[in-house]
Every structure is written in C-alpha cells, then in structure tokens.
Design an enzyme around this catalytic site. Structure first.
Site, PDB file in Angstrom:
ATOM      1  N   ASP A 100     -24.916  39.184   5.467  1.00  0.00           N
ATOM      2  CA  ASP A 100     -26.101  39.203   6.264  1.00  0.00           C
ATOM      3  C   ASP A 100     -26.029  38.395   7.654  1.00  0.00           C
ATOM      4  O   ASP A 100     -25.023  37.367   7.788  1.00  0.00           O
ATOM      5  CB  ASP A 100     -27.240  38.386   5.317  1.00  0.00           C
ATOM      6  CG  ASP A 100     -28.365  38.604   6.063  1.00  0.00           C
ATOM      7  OD1 ASP A 100     -28.665  39.572   6.774  1.00  0.00           O
ATOM      8  OD2 ASP A 100     -29.699  37.930   5.475  1.00  0.00           O
TER       9      ASP A 100
ATOM     10  N   HIS B 156     -22.940  44.320  14.239  1.00  0.00           N
ATOM     11  CA  HIS B 156     -22.505  45.117  12.988  1.00  0.00           C
ATOM     12  C   HIS B 156     -20.993  45.374  13.266  1.00  0.00           C
ATOM     13  O   HIS B 156     -20.094  45.138  12.442  1.00  0.00           O
ATOM     14  CB  HIS B 156     -23.340  46.366  12.880  1.00  0.00           C
ATOM     15  CG  HIS B 156     -24.686  46.331  12.250  1.00  0.00           C
ATOM     16  ND1 HIS B 156     -24.827  45.545  11.369  1.00  0.00           N
ATOM     17  CD2 HIS B 156     -25.790  46.864  13.038  1.00  0.00           C
ATOM     18  CE1 HIS B 156     -26.141  45.611  11.265  1.00  0.00           C
ATOM     19  NE2 HIS B 156     -26.779  46.253  12.128  1.00  0.00           N
TER      20      HIS B 156
ATOM     21  N   LEU C  36      -6.656  45.903  -5.530  1.00  0.00           N
ATOM     22  CA  LEU C  36      -8.074  45.359  -5.312  1.00  0.00           C
ATOM     23  C   LEU C  36      -9.012  46.690  -5.516  1.00  0.00           C
ATOM     24  O   LEU C  36      -8.665  47.539  -4.699  1.00  0.00           O
ATOM     25  CB  LEU C  36      -8.085  44.736  -3.961  1.00  0.00           C
ATOM     26  CG  LEU C  36      -9.665  44.203  -3.489  1.00  0.00           C
ATOM     27  CD1 LEU C  36     -10.234  43.280  -4.452  1.00  0.00           C
ATOM     28  CD2 LEU C  36      -9.473  43.935  -2.024  1.00  0.00           C
TER      29      LEU C  36
HETATM   30  C1  FPP Z   1     -27.010  42.803   7.438  1.00  0.00           C
HETATM   31  O1  FPP Z   1     -27.051  42.152   8.627  1.00  0.00           O
HETATM   32  C2  FPP Z   1     -25.926  43.741   7.528  1.00  0.00           C
HETATM   33  C3  FPP Z   1     -25.974  44.982   7.376  1.00  0.00           C
HETATM   34  C4  FPP Z   1     -27.182  45.847   6.969  1.00  0.00           C
HETATM   35  C5  FPP Z   1     -24.817  45.998   7.596  1.00  0.00           C
HETATM   36  C6  FPP Z   1     -23.578  45.515   7.118  1.00  0.00           C
HETATM   37  C7  FPP Z   1     -22.413  46.373   7.414  1.00  0.00           C
HETATM   38  C8  FPP Z   1     -21.239  46.160   7.930  1.00  0.00           C
HETATM   39  C9  FPP Z   1     -20.786  44.593   8.509  1.00  0.00           C
HETATM   40  C10 FPP Z   1     -20.183  47.358   8.319  1.00  0.00           C
HETATM   41  C11 FPP Z   1     -19.940  47.814   6.797  1.00  0.00           C
HETATM   42  C12 FPP Z   1     -18.770  48.184   6.786  1.00  0.00           C
HETATM   43  C13 FPP Z   1     -17.906  48.277   5.703  1.00  0.00           C
HETATM   44  C14 FPP Z   1     -16.689  48.649   5.719  1.00  0.00           C
HETATM   45  C15 FPP Z   1     -18.425  47.685   4.320  1.00  0.00           C
HETATM   46  P1  FPP Z   1     -28.701  42.252   9.356  1.00  0.00           P
HETATM   47  O2  FPP Z   1     -28.463  43.359  10.158  1.00  0.00           O
HETATM   48  O3  FPP Z   1     -29.577  42.332   8.289  1.00  0.00           O
HETATM   49  O4  FPP Z   1     -28.611  40.818  10.066  1.00  0.00           O
HETATM   50  P2  FPP Z   1     -29.771  40.020  10.471  1.00  0.00           P
HETATM   51  O5  FPP Z   1     -30.214  39.484   9.352  1.00  0.00           O
HETATM   52  O6  FPP Z   1     -29.224  39.048  11.486  1.00  0.00           O
HETATM   53  O7  FPP Z   1     -30.800  41.093  11.113  1.00  0.00           O
END
Ligand code: FPP
Length: 225
Positions: free
Chosen positions: A12, A29, A123
């Site tokens: 997050d 992201h 893994l």
């Molecule tokens: C939450 O942060 C994050 C996500 C919804 C997406 C996470 C995805 C990645 C890091 C890329 C995925 C890739 C792989 C290979 C697993 P948020 O957007 O909710 O952050 P905020 O709370 O600051 O709004």
C-alpha cells in the site's frame, strides 16, 4: 530452515508516493515495481518458500479507468520483460483471484507465465489479482458442494486458491494503514501482522529484514499458552 515459510504483503502507498513526489499516482505504481524486485530477492536470500503479493483487489475496479489500465499494462510489461529472469531465479509464478474476468491479453500472458514456471522451486510468488477473500470463500464452498464432500476446515483449506500452501506466517502492510482489505481472511487466522509506516516504493530490503528479525522473537501460541 527459515521458520518463516510464507510472507503475505499488502503493497500500500503507491498512489500517495506519486503525489508526494509531485508526480502521478501511476508513477507511484511504477516505483512500486522496484520494491517488488527487492522483496523477491530478499525472500530468495532468506530461503522463504512462498511470497503472496496483493496487486489488485476485486474492489480496485472502483478506481479511475486510466489507473486500472495502467496497472494491467504495468503487470503485462513486468511479465514480458522479467519472465526469463524469473525462470533463471527458479521462481514459480501463480496468480490467484478471478483471473477469467481480466483482459484476455493479460489472461494469456498469465497462463503462459504460470506454465513456464510450473516446475520452479526456489520461491513461489503468488500474485493476487482481481482477488477478494469473500469471493474466494464463496467459490470454495461452492466447490465443496459440487464435490459432495463435508464442509469442514480441512476441505476448505484444500479448496482455496492457496491449497497445498502453508498459511502466511506474517502479513506486512505498508503505507501506515491498519486494515486487511478483504485479503486472505481465512488464511490469516493465526498470522503475525506487521503494519509499516513507509509507503511501498520506500520500503527496502533492510525494512523487510527488520520485520523478519522481529518475527523471530515472537512466541506463537496458536491458541495454547
Ligand atoms: C496500493 O497502493 C497498490 C496497488 C493497488 C497496486 C500495487 C501494484 C504494484 C506495485 C505493481 C504490481 C506488480 C507486481 C508484479 C506484483 P495505492 O494505490 O492504494 O496507494 P495509496 O494508498 O497511496 O492510494
């Protein structure tokens, strides 16, 4: 052997990281992908067997369309670019969630990545995508009914997306938010939970190792004394 067999992570804080750095949420992201790389390497180094990452929840469809498209594209590029490295590192990839409701192109890439890594051993990385724990549980109960077997703990365990895997020993949620967000609700029953203030793109190997060390000092009772 490392007592930590399975680590689950709610990654997050990407959006806030982007905004904090005067960039877009999507830039957050993208930056979050570097942390994914770092943590995968740390898991291999620490001989952890399973890493489950929450990449897109069944509730994330409520986000703006451009962010959803960006996230899927990011994942697509990650799989295309990294698949050879993933194979080289002996990593097995598995996707959990309602994969059949994702864009066809992504579904195909997911199936191919799983197929190419099915026999890998160092893994297992589970990527929870279009995942919601409540839907998982409903699907599990439906399967049990179809199979005409008893509705009990063992049969639920054996019909979840995570069947054959140990439950997570620890859950880490970055981004200074203290909730489970419909993630692995059944599997987390006895998991140690670590809430981390740092945003996901700022979370580094040393932060992960600090949590692993904290875990080693916890006496896990599983209901006994
Ligand atoms: C939450 O942060 C994050 C996500 C919804 C997406 C996470 C995805 C990645 C890091 C890329 C995925 C890739 C792989 C290979 C697993 P948020 O957007 O909710 O952050 P905020 O709370 O600051 O709004």
């Amino acid at each position: 052997m490392n007592p930590v067999k399975h680590v689950a992570i709610i990654m997050d804080g990407n959006g806030r990281w982007g905004v904090k750095h005067k960039k877009s949420r999507n830039a957050g992201h993208r930056a979050g992908l570097n942390t994914v790389d770092i943590i995968i390497n740390q898991c291999i180094h620490n001989k952890i067997q399973v890493l489950t990452l929450y990449a897109f929840s069944s509730e994330n469809w409520k986000r703006p369309k451009n962010e959803i498209i960006f996230l899927f594209k990011l994942l697509e590029n990650f799989l295309k670019k990294k698949i050879n490295k993933i194979i080289e590192k002996d990593i097995k990839l598995k996707f959990i969630g309602e994969i059949n409701k994702l864009p066809i192109k992504l579904q195909k890439l997911i199936k191919l990545s799983e197929k190419k890594t099915i026999n890998k051993k160092s893994l297992q990385v589970n990527i929870a995508l279009n995942y919601g724990s409540k839907v998982e549980l409903i699907n599990t109960i439906k399967k049990i009914k179809q199979k005409k077997i008893k509705l009990n703990e063992k049969n639920i365990d054996q019909n979840l997306y995570t069947r054959h895997l140990p439950d997570p020993d620890m859950l880490i949620r970055t981004g200074n938010t203290h909730r489970l967000s419909n993630f692995l609700l059944w599997q987390l029953s006895y998991t140690e939970i670590f809430f981390e203030k740092k945003l996901w793109p700022d979370f580094k190997g040393k932060d992960f190792n600090k949590i692993l060390n904290k875990f080693k000092n916890i006496k896990r009772n599983f209901g006994s004394i």
